[in-house]
Scaffold this motif. Sequence first.
Motif, mmCIF file in Angstrom:
data_model
loop_
_atom_site.group_PDB
_atom_site.id
_atom_site.type_symbol
_atom_site.label_atom_id
_atom_site.label_comp_id
_atom_site.label_asym_id
_atom_site.label_seq_id
_atom_site.Cartn_x
_atom_site.Cartn_y
_atom_site.Cartn_z
ATOM 1 N N VAL A 173 40.748 47.551 71.672
ATOM 2 C CA VAL A 173 40.468 46.705 72.820
ATOM 3 C C VAL A 173 40.079 47.565 74.013
ATOM 4 O O VAL A 173 40.744 48.561 74.314
ATOM 5 C CB VAL A 173 41.702 45.837 73.179
ATOM 6 N N GLY A 174 39.027 47.161 74.707
ATOM 7 C CA GLY A 174 38.590 47.856 75.908
ATOM 8 C C GLY A 174 37.519 47.066 76.627
ATOM 9 O O GLY A 174 37.045 46.031 76.137
ATOM 10 N N ARG A 175 37.115 47.571 77.790
ATOM 11 C CA ARG A 175 36.136 46.864 78.615
ATOM 12 C C ARG A 175 34.697 47.174 78.247
ATOM 13 O O ARG A 175 33.801 46.417 78.570
ATOM 14 C CB ARG A 175 36.337 47.222 80.095
ATOM 15 N N ASP A 176 34.451 48.300 77.602
ATOM 16 C CA ASP A 176 33.090 48.778 77.364
ATOM 17 C C ASP A 176 32.720 48.634 75.885
ATOM 18 O O ASP A 176 33.187 49.396 75.036
ATOM 19 C CB ASP A 176 33.000 50.244 77.801
ATOM 20 N N ALA A 177 31.872 47.653 75.585
ATOM 21 C CA ALA A 177 31.491 47.367 74.195
ATOM 22 C C ALA A 177 30.849 48.576 73.523
ATOM 23 O O ALA A 177 31.123 48.855 72.347
ATOM 24 C CB ALA A 177 30.540 46.168 74.150
ATOM 25 N N ASP A 178 30.005 49.310 74.249
ATOM 26 C CA ASP A 178 29.325 50.462 73.657
ATOM 27 C C ASP A 178 30.313 51.561 73.287
ATOM 28 O O ASP A 178 30.212 52.165 72.213
ATOM 29 C CB ASP A 178 28.250 51.010 74.604
ATOM 30 N N ARG A 179 31.264 51.837 74.175
ATOM 31 C CA ARG A 179 32.257 52.870 73.880
ATOM 32 C C ARG A 179 33.148 52.460 72.713
ATOM 33 O O ARG A 179 33.518 53.291 71.879
ATOM 34 C CB ARG A 179 33.100 53.172 75.115
ATOM 35 N N LEU A 180 33.508 51.185 72.637
ATOM 36 C CA LEU A 180 34.313 50.705 71.510
ATOM 37 C C LEU A 180 33.544 50.878 70.209
ATOM 38 O O LEU A 180 34.087 51.373 69.219
ATOM 39 C CB LEU A 180 34.688 49.238 71.704
ATOM 40 N N ALA A 181 32.275 50.472 70.208
ATOM 41 C CA ALA A 181 31.458 50.573 69.000
ATOM 42 C C ALA A 181 31.268 52.027 68.580
ATOM 43 O O ALA A 181 31.257 52.349 67.387
ATOM 44 C CB ALA A 181 30.116 49.896 69.214
ATOM 45 N N ALA A 182 31.131 52.919 69.558
ATOM 46 C CA ALA A 182 30.884 54.335 69.265
ATOM 47 C C ALA A 182 32.055 54.994 68.533
ATOM 48 O O ALA A 182 31.870 55.987 67.837
ATOM 49 C CB ALA A 182 30.589 55.102 70.549
ATOM 50 N N THR A 183 33.243 54.431 68.669
ATOM 51 C CA THR A 183 34.393 55.024 67.967
ATOM 52 C C THR A 183 34.302 54.812 66.465
ATOM 53 O O THR A 183 34.845 55.599 65.699
ATOM 54 C CB THR A 183 35.734 54.436 68.455
#
Length: 193
Positions: free
Chosen positions: A4-14
């Motif tokens: 869970v987080g605010r930034d969709a791109d950063r979440l996807a990058a993980t």
Amino acid sequence: MLLVGRDADRLAATGLGVPVVADLGDAGAGDAVVAAAREHLGGLDGLVNAAGVVAFGSLVDTPDEVVEELFLTNVVGPIFLLRRVLPLLEESQGFVLQLSAVVAERPMPGMAAYSASKAALSAVDAALRTELRRSRVSVVDVRPPHTETGLAGRPLAGTAPRLPQGLDPADVARRVVDALAAGETEVAAGDFG
């Protein structure tokens, strides 16, 4: 696993788990977490709260909106989230693990509001530990010393004081996993080697 987080791109990058885009300061964020947990995981076994913001400077020089953001992100948002996910954790007899900070036990000058917000989060953990005993939900309060996450370089206000070299985040993560595996309820700053 949900991430869970605010930034969709950063979440996807993980590349980890199921991403849930939500802002901890939004009381409804927990509803999104619960819905995703039910849909993708069939429930929830645990919650690790590692969200946080920091600010530096004397209390008198800390703007009101910064104090509000510190408490919203570091205390109020986690409470909003917990209120919604605790029924799932009670079903699974799971765990709550929250990362507070060394300043919860040793408040620092120039960090009064931040110290108070982290102490408040630790107080939530202490109260929940007793409140959830019958539900068999474990509550773990983790208060690591300064860790090299980059947080000190992104304050809401002020400039970080000269800090000693912080802990490696991977070492802190290993200690957190060890605490969970061992059934510890607290990991104080002095418990990090």
